[in-house]
Motif scaffolding. Sequence first.
Motif, PDB file in Angstrom:
ATOM      1  N   MET A   1     -35.700  22.305 -25.148  1.00  0.00           N
ATOM      2  CA  MET A   1     -35.149  23.648 -25.279  1.00  0.00           C
ATOM      3  C   MET A   1     -35.851  24.430 -26.384  1.00  0.00           C
ATOM      4  O   MET A   1     -35.972  25.644 -26.330  1.00  0.00           O
ATOM      5  N   ALA A   2     -36.361  23.690 -27.359  1.00  0.00           N
ATOM      6  CA  ALA A   2     -37.173  24.337 -28.380  1.00  0.00           C
ATOM      7  C   ALA A   2     -38.408  24.919 -27.713  1.00  0.00           C
ATOM      8  O   ALA A   2     -38.927  25.949 -28.108  1.00  0.00           O
ATOM      9  N   LEU A   3     -38.799  24.264 -26.658  1.00  0.00           N
ATOM     10  CA  LEU A   3     -39.959  24.703 -25.888  1.00  0.00           C
ATOM     11  C   LEU A   3     -39.764  26.139 -25.400  1.00  0.00           C
ATOM     12  O   LEU A   3     -40.629  26.984 -25.578  1.00  0.00           O
ATOM     13  N   ALA A   4     -38.594  26.366 -24.785  1.00  0.00           N
ATOM     14  CA  ALA A   4     -38.322  27.694 -24.240  1.00  0.00           C
ATOM     15  C   ALA A   4     -38.345  28.729 -25.347  1.00  0.00           C
ATOM     16  O   ALA A   4     -38.873  29.826 -25.173  1.00  0.00           O
ATOM     17  N   GLU A   5     -37.789  28.368 -26.484  1.00  0.00           N
ATOM     18  CA  GLU A   5     -37.763  29.327 -27.586  1.00  0.00           C
ATOM     19  C   GLU A   5     -39.170  29.687 -28.009  1.00  0.00           C
ATOM     20  O   GLU A   5     -39.487  30.831 -28.292  1.00  0.00           O
ATOM     21  N   GLN A   6     -40.033  28.676 -28.039  1.00  0.00           N
ATOM     22  CA  GLN A   6     -41.378  28.946 -28.515  1.00  0.00           C
ATOM     23  C   GLN A   6     -42.167  29.776 -27.512  1.00  0.00           C
ATOM     24  O   GLN A   6     -42.881  30.680 -27.896  1.00  0.00           O
ATOM     25  N   THR A   7     -42.008  29.466 -26.235  1.00  0.00           N
ATOM     26  CA  THR A   7     -42.736  30.273 -25.256  1.00  0.00           C
ATOM     27  C   THR A   7     -42.208  31.689 -25.281  1.00  0.00           C
ATOM     28  O   THR A   7     -42.939  32.635 -25.080  1.00  0.00           O
ATOM     29  N   GLY A   8     -40.888  31.834 -25.543  1.00  0.00           N
ATOM     30  CA  GLY A   8     -40.315  33.166 -25.656  1.00  0.00           C
ATOM     31  C   GLY A   8     -40.983  33.915 -26.794  1.00  0.00           C
ATOM     32  O   GLY A   8     -41.280  35.091 -26.685  1.00  0.00           O
ATOM     33  N   GLY A   9     -41.243  33.204 -27.874  1.00  0.00           N
ATOM     34  CA  GLY A   9     -41.867  33.829 -29.024  1.00  0.00           C
ATOM     35  C   GLY A   9     -43.254  34.339 -28.697  1.00  0.00           C
ATOM     36  O   GLY A   9     -43.678  35.363 -29.210  1.00  0.00           O
ATOM     37  N   GLU A  10     -43.912  33.643 -27.815  1.00  0.00           N
ATOM     38  CA  GLU A  10     -45.274  34.039 -27.487  1.00  0.00           C
ATOM     39  C   GLU A  10     -45.329  35.381 -26.758  1.00  0.00           C
ATOM     40  O   GLU A  10     -46.290  36.124 -26.902  1.00  0.00           O
ATOM     41  N   THR A  11     -44.278  35.665 -25.969  1.00  0.00           N
ATOM     42  CA  THR A  11     -44.327  36.886 -25.183  1.00  0.00           C
ATOM     43  C   THR A  11     -44.328  38.114 -26.077  1.00  0.00           C
ATOM     44  O   THR A  11     -44.636  39.196 -25.636  1.00  0.00           O
ATOM     45  N   LYS A 407     -40.724  33.777  -9.987  1.00  0.00           N
ATOM     46  CA  LYS A 407     -39.634  33.260 -10.810  1.00  0.00           C
ATOM     47  C   LYS A 407     -39.914  31.824 -11.225  1.00  0.00           C
ATOM     48  O   LYS A 407     -39.707  31.449 -12.368  1.00  0.00           O
TER      49      LYS A 407
ATOM     50  N   PRO B  15     -47.608  24.626 -21.450  1.00  0.00           N
ATOM     51  CA  PRO B  15     -48.457  25.743 -21.868  1.00  0.00           C
ATOM     52  C   PRO B  15     -48.062  26.262 -23.257  1.00  0.00           C
ATOM     53  O   PRO B  15     -46.979  26.781 -23.457  1.00  0.00           O
ATOM     54  N   VAL B  17     -47.220  24.692 -25.930  1.00  0.00           N
ATOM     55  CA  VAL B  17     -46.310  23.905 -26.763  1.00  0.00           C
ATOM     56  C   VAL B  17     -46.559  22.417 -26.569  1.00  0.00           C
ATOM     57  O   VAL B  17     -46.737  21.944 -25.453  1.00  0.00           O
ATOM     58  N   GLY B  40     -33.612  19.647 -28.314  1.00  0.00           N
ATOM     59  CA  GLY B  40     -34.950  20.210 -28.342  1.00  0.00           C
ATOM     60  C   GLY B  40     -35.946  19.325 -29.065  1.00  0.00           C
ATOM     61  O   GLY B  40     -37.110  19.669 -29.203  1.00  0.00           O
ATOM     62  N   ARG B 397     -31.274  31.497 -32.883  1.00  0.00           N
ATOM     63  CA  ARG B 397     -32.731  31.380 -32.981  1.00  0.00           C
ATOM     64  C   ARG B 397     -33.392  31.850 -31.702  1.00  0.00           C
ATOM     65  O   ARG B 397     -33.402  31.159 -30.692  1.00  0.00           O
ATOM     66  N   PRO B 399     -36.595  34.993 -30.407  1.00  0.00           N
ATOM     67  CA  PRO B 399     -37.471  36.075 -30.844  1.00  0.00           C
ATOM     68  C   PRO B 399     -36.811  37.447 -30.724  1.00  0.00           C
ATOM     69  O   PRO B 399     -37.080  38.333 -31.524  1.00  0.00           O
ATOM     70  N   GLN B 403     -34.031  38.261 -24.845  1.00  0.00           N
ATOM     71  CA  GLN B 403     -34.293  36.989 -24.186  1.00  0.00           C
ATOM     72  C   GLN B 403     -33.141  36.660 -23.236  1.00  0.00           C
ATOM     73  O   GLN B 403     -31.990  36.956 -23.532  1.00  0.00           O
ATOM     74  N   ASN B 407     -32.745  30.633 -21.596  1.00  0.00           N
ATOM     75  CA  ASN B 407     -33.859  30.075 -22.352  1.00  0.00           C
ATOM     76  C   ASN B 407     -33.450  29.508 -23.704  1.00  0.00           C
ATOM     77  O   ASN B 407     -34.296  29.017 -24.434  1.00  0.00           O
ATOM     78  N   LEU B 408     -32.162  29.603 -24.048  1.00  0.00           N
ATOM     79  CA  LEU B 408     -31.722  29.133 -25.358  1.00  0.00           C
ATOM     80  C   LEU B 408     -31.238  27.686 -25.288  1.00  0.00           C
ATOM     81  O   LEU B 408     -30.842  27.203 -24.241  1.00  0.00           O
ATOM     82  N   SER B 409     -31.237  27.046 -26.458  1.00  0.00           N
ATOM     83  CA  SER B 409     -30.687  25.690 -26.518  1.00  0.00           C
ATOM     84  C   SER B 409     -29.163  25.778 -26.528  1.00  0.00           C
ATOM     85  O   SER B 409     -28.591  26.851 -26.726  1.00  0.00           O
TER      86      SER B 409
END
Lengths: 411, 506
Positions: A1-11, A407, B15, B17, B40, B397, B399, B403, B407-409
């Motif tokens: 789930m940290a993964l999703a947060e990080q990819t979100g940050g990239e956008t 999607k 990709p 990460v 996570g 947490r 961005p 969002q 996509n959140l934990s």
Amino acid sequence: MALAEQTGGETATKSVGDYLLSHLREYGLLFALIAIMVFFQIVTGGTLLRPVNITNLLLQNSYIIIMALGMLIVIVSGNIDLSVGSVMGFIGALAAVLIVNMGLPWLLTILICLVVGGLIGAAQGYWVAYWKIPSFIVTLAGMLVFRGLSLWLLEGQSVGPFPREFQTIANGFVPDIFPAAIGQALAPVFDARQVNVLALITGIVAAAIIVWGGMRKRARNKAYGVVDEPRSFFIARNVIIGAALIFIMYKLSTFRGLPNVLITMGVLTIIYAFLTERTVTGRRIYALGGNQKAAKLSGIKTERLTFLAFVNMGILAAAAGLVFAARLNTATPKAGFSLELDVIAAVFIGGASMSGGVGKIVGAVVGAFLMGVLNNGMSIMGIGIDYQQMIKGLVLLAAVIFDVYNKSKQG
Amino acid sequence: MSALLEMRAITKTFPGVKALDEVNLTVRQGEIHALVGENGAGKSTLMKVLSGVYPAGSYDGEIHYDGALAEFRDISDSEKRGIIIIHQELALVPLLSIAENVFLGNENARNGVIDWQGTFQRTEALLRKVGLREAPTTLVDKLGVGKQQLVEIAKALSKEVRLLILDEPTAALSEADSQALLDLMLELKVQGVTSIIISHKLNEVRRVADTVTVIRDGSTVSTMDARSHPITEAAIVRDMVGRDMAHRYPERQRRAGEVLMEVSDWNVWHPEHVDRQVIRSASLHVRAGEVVGIAGLMGAGRTELAMSLFGRSWGRNVSGTVKIRGQEVDVSKVDRAIAAGLAYVTEDRKSLGLILEETIQRNVTLANLQGVSSGGVLNENAETEVSEKYRRAMNIRTPSVFQKVMNLSGGNQQKVVLSKWLFAGPEVLILDEPTRGIDVGAKFEIYGIINELSAQGKGVLMISSEMPELLGMCDRIYVMNEGALVGELTAAEASQERIMSLIVTE
């Protein structure tokens, strides 16, 4: 789930290419419409965008677009309405019987028809909303019932013609409010016999409003640091939309000006776009379709909202029925046959989700035009109805596959 | 003892990460191996690599299973070798019976014709083994989450399981059922089944695990052997979060004010079984600034009590009165309950609390759209400001508030649900399992938020199946059993033993 947060940050910091990729759906629809128009403009030797054909295109698709507005709301709320074609036909028949056979004034008839449309929507919505009967089944039943009712009402005959005032709902044009001298003075400039100044000015004003509104929204987003559309895209998009609008209006101005139906469609589209995007009611409809249980536990009256979505659909189907009958100048028992499928297809091509909660008014309108241009273009080319059906079917499938693919790539 | 499974230097990149970075995991034959780490951290990803969800070739590193290099192409490939994973989100078909679910994809059939007699008999045996007293013909739909979990385990046992992986198996279970499940794991161990358990509940980990591996940020932090020396919870927590957590429950000034909410003689019947009374004349009160707990086993009626109070969202023939600050209020519809000053934070945030496809912003404002609109027209600037405010206050947490919530934990999703209800401006918040399925760090933050609310003079009614949490957080605890409130303990009186004895003796 940290993964999703990080990819979100990239956008947050994405390139133009990434942006296009993540918004492919919205641009794709617009580009597809433009591409199809250019294609048919070329292969029909310029017939597609002749003023008379553009006018025709608008008239032919007006009732689909009017119903697509209501259908979008029904589909976003997580339901479907299969009865709209039949209801539309039934209302046309009702109008014919009231005016032609019973001699009622046309304004009163319009009022009665809209009320009856609302009641039909209420009758169906009641079972869906309060008895939790699947809308597919309720409206399938409605489709059969109202098709039968039209036949019964018209006794199997066509009824017409309508009085001239009633016909103008569909076939009338807005008179030019500017002095004719201006139009005549402009005519040589555009190498046309006449110019409807009102249409031209409407086009320019509408384009200006769209650009201005876009800039305001962009400025607002910037203030909150959420600008993600690259400047080049913003400019290109607005230039294309603005230019297309002015171009279409210019074409119309060299023919008979603004069709009444175009005004009706335009006003309704603006009203419903506002309702769905900017109002509390609109937001609740999306919430209802997105997760009914969560919406209910958030204090939203989900049953009433579902009920009202169907009432609204009924009224719009009635409006479409009036336009359709006025355009044909006669009510036939066959009117509206299988039209519900065109309406539903337009909404899905426009990006709505079968499971509810997703979809936009503008998308549904563009989707309807896309189907309309396909129909019209292929008819001009003389392609048989057999191929037309197949191509339309494949276009619908392609649009939805594109959605799902998009999607899954983002998800 | 030899190693049944050895995962060496597993690296899995998505990709942009690195989800797993050279993770090592060695599981010995016949042990119970606990895998712990914050949400996570990469536990689930590691298990997906193991079970073949991410096929061989999509990751770096080697898996050695049963003495040979294993390259699983998909789940059925790993299942054939006896690796069975039970996910946090259960994979049962609700409208099929228990027996049908247990043997789904593995039907007890001859020439394609199912032997129902044998199926039912084998299911009954399996159900006895997992301690589930239900008929094999019962529809899964009719079972609670806890019982469904047991069906999942029965299903795993019906296959030739050698390595059983349980992802958060007790997250949805009551104390007693959790204990039973852990006993079951120990029993399976005796029978030679090796297990990996992923859990946030460290007392359980300590109870059953022979070895504990801690993963943090996609790397193995430590592996502790319980047989060489006892493992302390503090040591695990330190490795999980990378810091010492002296106080699992933050300190709070305890000062209860006037009575905020008073519920009298609350009765609720089951919506389907008309003759079954689920809540029996329950009466309770919550004072301003007070955190009140409701303890009880699963099926005691705690969620049913909360949901029936909140706009009669559950049950039928609801009767009784609710007073807010001494005034009787109408809570018969959700919007009226909200207007009366109630908020209900559900135990099932994904299906009842959030619209996953929507943005954080749109979820936060949903229960109070009047607050960001005038004349029915939304003010998007105000919406953004409100959601930004909660994003900062709650430390969500992400961005941006645009969002999508999906996509959140889990912990951040829970904060979104809490934000939504705080923005609705309630007097009394009913929190139903507010820390279920979220990691230690996020739990601590949620506790801080609860304390903050009580400091503001709100009343909090907290339902939890984790007794240490109730004991750590509450000023007063009601004990519920079979639909009735059977006891009331102050923080000073309460202990796990006293709560259990109230449940058992009543």
